[in-house]
Scaffold this motif. Sequence first.
Motif, mmCIF file in Angstrom:
data_model
loop_
_atom_site.group_PDB
_atom_site.id
_atom_site.type_symbol
_atom_site.label_atom_id
_atom_site.label_comp_id
_atom_site.label_asym_id
_atom_site.label_seq_id
_atom_site.Cartn_x
_atom_site.Cartn_y
_atom_site.Cartn_z
ATOM 1 N N SER A 105 -87.136 57.554 -18.552
ATOM 2 C CA SER A 105 -87.823 57.083 -19.764
ATOM 3 C C SER A 105 -87.715 55.577 -19.974
ATOM 4 O O SER A 105 -88.425 55.019 -20.815
ATOM 5 N N LEU A 106 -86.854 54.892 -19.218
ATOM 6 C CA LEU A 106 -86.556 53.489 -19.521
ATOM 7 C C LEU A 106 -87.790 52.598 -19.458
ATOM 8 O O LEU A 106 -88.128 51.906 -20.433
ATOM 9 N N LEU A 107 -88.465 52.573 -18.328
ATOM 10 C CA LEU A 107 -89.608 51.675 -18.180
ATOM 11 C C LEU A 107 -90.806 52.102 -19.032
ATOM 12 O O LEU A 107 -91.480 51.236 -19.622
ATOM 13 N N PRO A 108 -91.114 53.411 -19.161
ATOM 14 C CA PRO A 108 -92.181 53.783 -20.094
ATOM 15 C C PRO A 108 -91.928 53.301 -21.523
ATOM 16 O O PRO A 108 -92.847 52.833 -22.201
ATOM 17 N N LEU A 109 -90.685 53.387 -21.972
ATOM 18 C CA LEU A 109 -90.368 52.923 -23.321
ATOM 19 C C LEU A 109 -90.600 51.429 -23.465
ATOM 20 O O LEU A 109 -91.162 50.963 -24.461
ATOM 21 N N VAL A 110 -90.183 50.657 -22.462
ATOM 22 C CA VAL A 110 -90.381 49.201 -22.539
ATOM 23 C C VAL A 110 -91.866 48.882 -22.519
ATOM 24 O O VAL A 110 -92.346 48.021 -23.279
ATOM 25 N N ARG A 111 -92.606 49.555 -21.675
ATOM 26 C CA ARG A 111 -94.056 49.288 -21.599
ATOM 27 C C ARG A 111 -94.751 49.582 -22.918
ATOM 28 O O ARG A 111 -95.752 48.942 -23.256
ATOM 29 N N LEU A 112 -94.226 50.535 -23.664
ATOM 30 C CA LEU A 112 -94.821 50.879 -24.958
ATOM 31 C C LEU A 112 -94.241 50.052 -26.099
ATOM 32 O O LEU A 112 -94.575 50.273 -27.266
ATOM 33 N N GLY A 113 -93.350 49.114 -25.781
ATOM 34 C CA GLY A 113 -92.771 48.258 -26.820
ATOM 35 C C GLY A 113 -91.628 48.896 -27.588
ATOM 36 O O GLY A 113 -91.156 48.332 -28.574
ATOM 37 N N ARG A 114 -91.163 50.046 -27.129
ATOM 38 C CA ARG A 114 -90.076 50.749 -27.837
ATOM 39 C C ARG A 114 -88.728 50.344 -27.207
ATOM 40 O O ARG A 114 -88.001 51.142 -26.644
ATOM 41 N N THR A 115 -88.447 49.051 -27.340
ATOM 42 C CA THR A 115 -87.302 48.490 -26.618
ATOM 43 C C THR A 115 -85.958 48.962 -27.169
ATOM 44 O O THR A 115 -84.990 49.072 -26.412
ATOM 45 N N ASP A 116 -85.879 49.210 -28.474
ATOM 46 C CA ASP A 116 -84.611 49.693 -29.034
ATOM 47 C C ASP A 116 -84.240 51.041 -28.423
ATOM 48 O O ASP A 116 -83.070 51.294 -28.093
ATOM 49 N N ALA A 156 -85.241 52.112 -25.519
ATOM 50 C CA ALA A 156 -84.919 51.891 -24.102
ATOM 51 C C ALA A 156 -83.471 51.442 -23.947
ATOM 52 O O ALA A 156 -82.743 51.908 -23.059
ATOM 53 N N ARG A 157 -83.048 50.528 -24.806
ATOM 54 C CA ARG A 157 -81.646 50.078 -24.762
ATOM 55 C C ARG A 157 -80.704 51.258 -24.973
ATOM 56 O O ARG A 157 -79.712 51.426 -24.246
ATOM 57 N N THR A 158 -81.001 52.067 -25.965
ATOM 58 C CA THR A 158 -80.172 53.233 -26.261
ATOM 59 C C THR A 158 -80.088 54.160 -25.055
ATOM 60 O O THR A 158 -79.013 54.646 -24.686
ATOM 61 N N HIS A 159 -81.219 54.414 -24.416
ATOM 62 C CA HIS A 159 -81.239 55.331 -23.276
ATOM 63 C C HIS A 159 -80.465 54.757 -22.089
ATOM 64 O O HIS A 159 -79.846 55.514 -21.330
ATOM 65 N N HIS A 160 -80.498 53.436 -21.931
ATOM 66 C CA HIS A 160 -79.706 52.830 -20.856
ATOM 67 C C HIS A 160 -78.217 52.991 -21.133
ATOM 68 O O HIS A 160 -77.452 53.389 -20.244
ATOM 69 N N LEU A 161 -77.800 52.684 -22.343
ATOM 70 C CA LEU A 161 -76.374 52.775 -22.667
ATOM 71 C C LEU A 161 -75.882 54.218 -22.577
ATOM 72 O O LEU A 161 -74.777 54.480 -22.101
ATOM 73 N N HIS A 174 -82.161 52.634 -13.471
ATOM 74 C CA HIS A 174 -81.406 51.733 -14.352
ATOM 75 C C HIS A 174 -81.380 50.311 -13.798
ATOM 76 O O HIS A 174 -81.473 49.337 -14.562
ATOM 77 N N ILE A 175 -81.261 50.166 -12.479
ATOM 78 C CA ILE A 175 -81.292 48.825 -11.873
ATOM 79 C C ILE A 175 -82.650 48.173 -12.118
ATOM 80 O O ILE A 175 -82.738 46.993 -12.500
ATOM 81 N N ALA A 176 -83.720 48.924 -11.898
ATOM 82 C CA ALA A 176 -85.066 48.373 -12.099
ATOM 83 C C ALA A 176 -85.272 47.975 -13.554
ATOM 84 O O ALA A 176 -85.840 46.914 -13.852
ATOM 85 N N PHE A 177 -84.836 48.809 -14.472
ATOM 86 C CA PHE A 177 -84.952 48.501 -15.899
ATOM 87 C C PHE A 177 -84.275 47.173 -16.223
ATOM 88 O O PHE A 177 -84.847 46.319 -16.910
ATOM 89 N N CYS A 178 -83.052 46.994 -15.735
ATOM 90 C CA CYS A 178 -82.327 45.750 -16.017
ATOM 91 C C CYS A 178 -83.022 44.555 -15.375
ATOM 92 O O CYS A 178 -83.114 43.475 -15.971
ATOM 93 N N LEU A 203 -78.650 44.022 -24.361
ATOM 94 C CA LEU A 203 -78.148 45.381 -24.172
ATOM 95 C C LEU A 203 -76.812 45.621 -24.873
ATOM 96 O O LEU A 203 -76.394 46.761 -25.019
ATOM 97 N N GLY A 204 -76.130 44.544 -25.249
ATOM 98 C CA GLY A 204 -74.843 44.728 -25.926
ATOM 99 C C GLY A 204 -73.661 44.840 -24.997
ATOM 100 O O GLY A 204 -72.535 45.028 -25.448
ATOM 101 N N VAL A 205 -73.883 44.755 -23.698
ATOM 102 C CA VAL A 205 -72.777 44.774 -22.736
ATOM 103 C C VAL A 205 -72.882 43.507 -21.896
ATOM 104 O O VAL A 205 -73.979 43.003 -21.649
ATOM 105 N N ARG A 206 -71.740 42.988 -21.457
ATOM 106 C CA ARG A 206 -71.714 41.739 -20.701
ATOM 107 C C ARG A 206 -71.301 42.020 -19.270
ATOM 108 O O ARG A 206 -70.288 42.688 -19.030
ATOM 109 N N ALA A 207 -72.069 41.506 -18.317
ATOM 110 C CA ALA A 207 -71.698 41.603 -16.901
ATOM 111 C C ALA A 207 -70.844 40.399 -16.558
ATOM 112 O O ALA A 207 -71.278 39.262 -16.721
#
Length: 971
Positions: free
Chosen positions: A215-226, A228-233, A252-256, A365-369
Amino acid sequence: MSDTTVTAVRRALQENMGDPEGPARNARAERLVEEAGRTGDTALLLDALFNLLSAYNFSSESEKMFVPFARLLRMWDDRPEDFDGFAAHRLHWMFKWVSSGMLDQPDIPLASVEKWQAEMEHRYRLAGYSERAVRQGEFRIARDTGDLPRAERAFAAWLAADRDEMSDCHACELNTQGAWLDLLGRPAEALETWAPVLAGEFTCAHEPHVALASSLLPLVRLGRTDEARTHHLRGYRMIRGMESMRSSVADHIAFCALTGNEARALEILAEQTGHFAPSGDPDTLLDFLASVALLARRLGERGLGGQELPGPAGRTWTADALHAHARAEASALAARFDARNGSSFVGDLIAARMDAAPLVERLPLGVRARGLLTGTAPRPAPAGRAPGDGDVHALLTEARRRSAEFAEDVHEAWEAVRRAAGPAAELDALARAEIADHAALGGDGPEARIALLDEAAALYEEAGRPELAAGARVRRALVLGLTGGDAGAPALIEAECAVLRGLGAPPRQIATALVHRCQVLLGLSREGAEGAPGAGELERAIGEALAYAEEHAAAGRPLRARAADAYELRGEAALLAGDPAGAVAAFARAVEVAEEAGLSWYATGPRTDLARAAMACEEYGTAIGAARAALEHGAGRLSEGASARLHLLLCDALTAVGRREAAVAHALEAAHWADAAGEGGTLGAWARLTLGGTLHHLGRAEEAASVLEAVLPDLERHHEDGQVVQARWWLGECLAALDDHREAAGQFLRAAGVAQGWEDQQDHAVLANLAADCLDRAGRDEEAERAYERAGALWRALDRPEAAVRVLRARAWLALRREGSPAAARELMAEALRACAAALEAAEAPERREALGAELAQTHRQTGELVVRSCAGEPGDEDDDGTARAAYEEGLAHVERAVAAFAACGPALRDQRTAAQLTAAWLEADLGRGEEAAARARAVAAEYGDEEEGVAAARRSEAENLVKYALTSGD
């Protein structure tokens, strides 16, 4: 072979099923097949082969499952009577795995895949199964080979067929259906299809893990970024240690990589280098390589092609080298699939993934690499003219005009002049002085700034402008006072101010000098430096500057800006004196003055200060408004660190007024800007701790756990023990909410280990108690008992008898489970009753007596339940010698005492009292006293009357059911 050996193998099979995915589990499954074969027990051998198939399927060695499946199929064809109903079901179920597994191997001819699909259809028809699983298999073949018309037909037939025991679980079916819709370019429909899985309505061992990643990239494409962030975490944490999730890791790599989070993608890649191994399904390797190529390409585009990256073992990889390798490997593998399938479908999809353009510039994303991006991409050249581009004299005229108007972009105008002038430009001394003077505002460090100001002063003198030279010397003294704590700086400014007055300098210069003097005095006071002024002297200086600026306000906007500065300084002095209310008034006036002068941009500083002071006064509405205005009007001018602090302040203020959802966004922004400022380990860690706590209190445990786990290393490195303990505490609560009680206990115990050294032992006691509760739920009985003993001792030392009583009750239930004998459990409950009664007798304060009374009631109730539960039988059983009846009578007596104790606590505990009354009624019914039980139940129902509130409805329903049961049980 002995029964003992068979039992041991069967136990080992059970254990192996619960082990983590991977080669170790597979190797053990292989050994167990050999051991089962030597026993001569066919049923055991079947179980071992099924276990091996499952282990292979959910690992990176899925290509090995064809051989054991073929063995099982021969055994079925030879002796179907050896397969009981469950074994026959498992054989047909795993047929789907093998059929789809063949499709995932590009070297297996398509004709063989189709043959196995037909064989599956034949055997399912013979077994009487629906066509649903068969048509789903056909759909997969058509989809993966690019035969879209056939895929559409098979998809429709799949959905039209009846569900039966061979159908995939609801979660897996919905995932596949949503992925198809997304492939067709219908992301909104895909997300709607996935919604029940994402919400947890349908789950399985691999869902919602896969759906979250898909769901990550479909959510971003639709502007539902919040979302998408939640689904990644949520999602990456689920799949981190699962070998069979290579495709989801790739998502997840592609999304980031496509959302400005390349550093996070690198962190994931560093954790998942095992996925470069060629074992397992080639199609998942293809997905992984394509996402790696995408990530490496994005780093190259950012100017980081030489960045060292994790990659396949055996050599060191740069981003450019890994990009070339991953792209070549992915393209070659895709070509093998396309050659087998007779189409370019797979290659086109993989090329699109590798060449994908970024979807958003950044998505915090709220996390630091940490420590993975060792270089930095080159920054674009600042806006403006390049050196030698354009007429420097025209730019100089424009910059002087903007200075006179006190324009917002005056510094940018002078920077354009500096770049256009270059070293060869023919400019007079005045122009060169102005350029140096303004360059000092952005100088790197105090020494460079002082040198530029000395240069400016000398050039002003050369140009015959002594008043401007005096102004440069005032700014030099300001730098000395604010950066070096020079106690002589105020005197230097006063001397230059006298020079300015003597020269008849414009009011703007004199007002500026007076404000700079106040800034230095305030700085000395804040630092407690030698020669720092007293509060009275500071206020007199601020008053003088303010009076002068207001007296000459008609001279233009620069004078009104100086008045705003003076009010801001008055507010800072009030804060220093411990008067936040006075500071709020002064900062608010500074904002008003700037606004009245049409200088909204200039009010960013006072707005920031106003927000800070309002927070100290708990004026949260004022703080929220001021911080938002500061961010709005300061956009592009605030430093990254200042932006981070403002967002963090907004987060705190919104949390204080209960608007935690809005607070999350600002915590994310705070972490992002702190990272950009190079303060990721300090300010950023604080922001992430705040974010984790906010998510936790919103009930978003999976997201909160991901953030808190990621921030702990920074907290331990840069912050005090209190912040580390808080992070582990929240993390433990999140893990407990996710039913990971063993890990939760570990977090509580680590936090308790720190808190045990604190003077106040309250937190130590709470954490020890929480750890004990989690160990209890995790079935770690011995460890739980030790933790409860530790917590009980701490509560007693803190004179908290009600908490100590709760520990004793927990230990009683634990003892009943551990020992299977009621004696120890009943003694612990008796000890709890004695401790509670003694504390109640000694208590004097009404609120303390009420709390202890409630604990006494609860202890009587639990004692009654424990006595009954520890009884071997029920009253009236044929083999009951009266022991069960006696236990039930004893339990009833305790529950009646609980009812009385709850009643003594007043109406606040009505719901607990009525629950105890119904418990007493059930016991009466079990004792054969139906009329008495019914009377108790009717009394509870009558007490709630027509109330519609949830507890009332539940109590009435239970009472009605109890009456029916009681009257049918009879005497």
